[in-house]
Design an enzyme around this catalytic site. Sequence first.
Site, PDB file in Angstrom:
ATOM      1  N   ASN A 119     -23.805   8.379 -24.461  1.00  0.00           N
ATOM      2  CA  ASN A 119     -23.096   7.543 -25.438  1.00  0.00           C
ATOM      3  C   ASN A 119     -21.779   8.231 -25.779  1.00  0.00           C
ATOM      4  OD1 ASN A 119     -23.091   5.142 -27.110  1.00  0.00           O
ATOM      5  ND2 ASN A 119     -23.245   6.502 -28.854  1.00  0.00           N
ATOM      6  N   GLN A 161     -12.904   4.286 -32.541  1.00  0.00           N
ATOM      7  CA  GLN A 161     -13.691   3.037 -32.527  1.00  0.00           C
ATOM      8  C   GLN A 161     -14.489   2.871 -33.820  1.00  0.00           C
ATOM      9  OE1 GLN A 161     -13.430   5.205 -30.030  1.00  0.00           O
ATOM     10  NE2 GLN A 161     -13.719   4.277 -28.021  1.00  0.00           N
ATOM     11  N   ASP A 188     -24.636   3.922 -23.435  1.00  0.00           N
ATOM     12  CA  ASP A 188     -23.944   3.416 -22.247  1.00  0.00           C
ATOM     13  C   ASP A 188     -24.832   3.477 -21.007  1.00  0.00           C
ATOM     14  OD1 ASP A 188     -21.642   4.099 -24.153  1.00  0.00           O
ATOM     15  OD2 ASP A 188     -20.754   2.885 -22.564  1.00  0.00           O
TER      16      ASP A 188
HETATM   17  O1  MRU Z   1     -15.501   3.999 -24.806  1.00  0.00           O
HETATM   18  P1  MRU Z   1     -16.235   2.887 -25.489  1.00  0.00           P
HETATM   19  O2  MRU Z   1     -15.605   2.452 -26.770  1.00  0.00           O
HETATM   20  O3  MRU Z   1     -16.513   1.747 -24.547  1.00  0.00           O
HETATM   21  O4  MRU Z   1     -17.647   3.518 -25.860  1.00  0.00           O
HETATM   22  C1  MRU Z   1     -18.607   2.677 -26.450  1.00  0.00           C
HETATM   23  C2  MRU Z   1     -19.848   3.381 -26.836  1.00  0.00           C
HETATM   24  O5  MRU Z   1     -20.037   4.548 -26.592  1.00  0.00           O
HETATM   25  C3  MRU Z   1     -20.920   2.536 -27.457  1.00  0.00           C
HETATM   26  O6  MRU Z   1     -21.660   3.290 -28.357  1.00  0.00           O
HETATM   27  C4  MRU Z   1     -21.849   2.005 -26.368  1.00  0.00           C
HETATM   28  O7  MRU Z   1     -21.110   1.393 -25.344  1.00  0.00           O
HETATM   29  C5  MRU Z   1     -22.836   1.043 -26.908  1.00  0.00           C
HETATM   30  S1  MRU Z   1     -22.046  -0.460 -27.426  1.00  0.00           S
HETATM   31  C6  MRU Z   1     -23.207  -1.513 -28.028  1.00  0.00           C
END
Ligand code: MRU
Length: 336
Positions: free
Chosen positions: A241, A190, A231
């Site tokens: 997170n 990501q 999260d």
């Molecule tokens: O698995 P993902 O890509 O959904 O994980 C996202 C994250 O860990 C982000 O850092 C978190 O959701 C904050 S997004 C503003």
Amino acid sequence: MHKHIFEPFKFKRDRLLLLDQTKLPFEEVWLELFDSDMIIEAIQSLRVRGAPSIGICGAFALYLSIYNNNDILTDEKLLKKEADKIKNCRPTAINLSWGVDKVVKFVNNCINLNEIFDFVYSLYLQEIEINDKIALNGAKVLPSGNILTHCNTGSLAAPGVGTALGVIRKMFQMRKLNLVYVSETRPLLQGARLTVFELERDAIPYKLVIDGASGMLMRNSMVDAVIVGADRIAANGDTANKIGTFMHALAANYYNIPFFVAAPMSTIDFSIATGEDIPIEERDGSEVIKCMNSFTNKSDTSALNYAFDITPAKFIRAIITENGVYSPNEILTLFE
Ligand code: MRU
């Protein structure tokens, strides 16, 4: 609305148009999703991801369920069943339940389809404003210089400017930013794919680094602060997170570099006392033995794939929200 901000979803009366984040940055593919099952598949496959974004898409999924079957409006059991199905499709981000529960509550008082649509859209607009406030609050408190971030917390992950990446954007506008170190975020990249995509669009200077590089960068005094999203934040400030966040926090603490979390108030789960109780999503091991679609090992390699980790409150300098900037031990005092 900021002109440069990328909008990864568009809400139509009968469908959601969604930019497929799994295809970025190579292709910009827009999907048309007509029901909650299609949106659930998109959330589980990370076509849409990031806690606030899945919260809004989850809310819209419930709207679409009602659009497709009006009986849900008058059948409490059916409404709960549909809401639970959406809420349970990814376990860690509390924002998903938050978005769905908002719609359930609204539907208890209003059964007009157009008003439900408008309500979900208003949640989206509110999130844009919330993220503007987080960006400003954060940009004021972070030190100038080089910032390290993990995963993607920009417009793809949260409406408007994003959360941690919104702070970085604002710092750039305020000329407080020298450079962003973007950690790749294995296994699904990501950081490498999505954060770089957003920084490129905004012409913000960055260097992509491998996840394991952060300790070395900090040792060499190349990082002035770390900022990440969240999260779920427990009542004591422990924060879930993306996997790898904890390692950055450990290294930052060792070198006395401030480590910040940026998130909307809706990410705080006051019902959970500590990070121990936050459910951690475990994803298929096949993601670990691939890099994009190429295998990095034999297909029967045994792998363990936790998608999130917990950073203990004691490693977090401050939690930046739309309402203000708090030390983790103040979080409990915010409970209304
Ligand atoms: O698995 P993902 O890509 O959904 O994980 C996202 C994250 O860990 C982000 O850092 C978190 O959701 C904050 S997004 C503003």
